[in-house]
Design a protein around this motif. Sequence first.
Motif, PDB file in Angstrom:
ATOM      1  N   THR A  77      74.956  -5.432 -87.184  1.00  0.00           N
ATOM      2  CA  THR A  77      75.672  -5.151 -85.947  1.00  0.00           C
ATOM      3  C   THR A  77      75.095  -6.020 -84.831  1.00  0.00           C
ATOM      4  OG1 THR A  77      74.176  -3.279 -85.492  1.00  0.00           O
ATOM      5  CG2 THR A  77      76.266  -2.767 -86.559  1.00  0.00           C
ATOM      6  N   GLN A 100      75.485   4.887 -91.411  1.00  0.00           N
ATOM      7  CA  GLN A 100      76.825   4.819 -91.976  1.00  0.00           C
ATOM      8  C   GLN A 100      76.793   4.609 -93.494  1.00  0.00           C
ATOM      9  OE1 GLN A 100      79.671   5.504 -90.661  1.00  0.00           O
ATOM     10  NE2 GLN A 100      79.039   5.744 -88.537  1.00  0.00           N
ATOM     11  N   THR A 147      73.893   1.069 -88.925  1.00  0.00           N
ATOM     12  CA  THR A 147      74.387   0.678 -90.239  1.00  0.00           C
ATOM     13  C   THR A 147      73.809   1.554 -91.339  1.00  0.00           C
ATOM     14  OG1 THR A 147      74.792  -1.620 -89.610  1.00  0.00           O
ATOM     15  CG2 THR A 147      74.441  -1.176 -91.940  1.00  0.00           C
ATOM     16  N   TRP A 206      84.385   2.932 -89.697  1.00  0.00           N
ATOM     17  CA  TRP A 206      83.422   2.599 -90.743  1.00  0.00           C
ATOM     18  C   TRP A 206      83.957   2.988 -92.118  1.00  0.00           C
ATOM     19  CZ3 TRP A 206      78.847  -0.067 -90.793  1.00  0.00           C
ATOM     20  CH2 TRP A 206      78.301  -0.418 -89.538  1.00  0.00           C
TER      21      TRP A 206
END
Length: 207
Positions: free
Chosen positions: A134, A25, A22, A197
Amino acid sequence: MKLEDLKGAYSAIFSLGDLCLTSLQLRDNNLRKFAGILDWVSSPDLKKVNMLLKDQFADFLNPDNLRIIQYVSDWDLLVWDEIYNIGFNHDFKTDKNTLFHLGGYGEVKEKYDRRIHRFLENLSTGQRILFIRTEANREEAAELESILSTMIESDFSILIINHTDVNDLVEKEWSLNKVCAIELPNQDKWNANNHYWKRILDGVSLL
């Protein structure tokens, strides 16, 4: 909560694990203002993360709860917090830490204390906050929603992304007011899902 409902501006966006995915991203999509507490650690158990939040980070990185596991590279040592089931494999550098002594513990603790203070300050002052996790099930997400509701006075949303055997982005209906649940392909979650994403984070911005 639907994916479309996540669109808009946030005062802060935080990763709640379970790995570095995460944070990577968020960084690649220019949505990362600063380092969070769980950005670069392994936190495989959301129930333990929920406990960490509920406890307001009490005993986090308490040296009595740390176990030195192994060298993971020439530069890094893996250290595990056994109370919260969190692994640190980027923080304890081998120039100051060994399998027998964490000589750099003070620096690591001070760094995380700063991040905890910043996190809690954002929770108390932020206008709208997004949390991304996640790997989680509905029960864990519901508990997370409940805990955060007691910590935050303003608006917040939770995005759960699970990696499964799907072939495309799939929205799930979990019937939780603050939680958007999504499934993404698990074949190569580190490199093959960048376009998903971008689709997820399209329309999300920072104030």
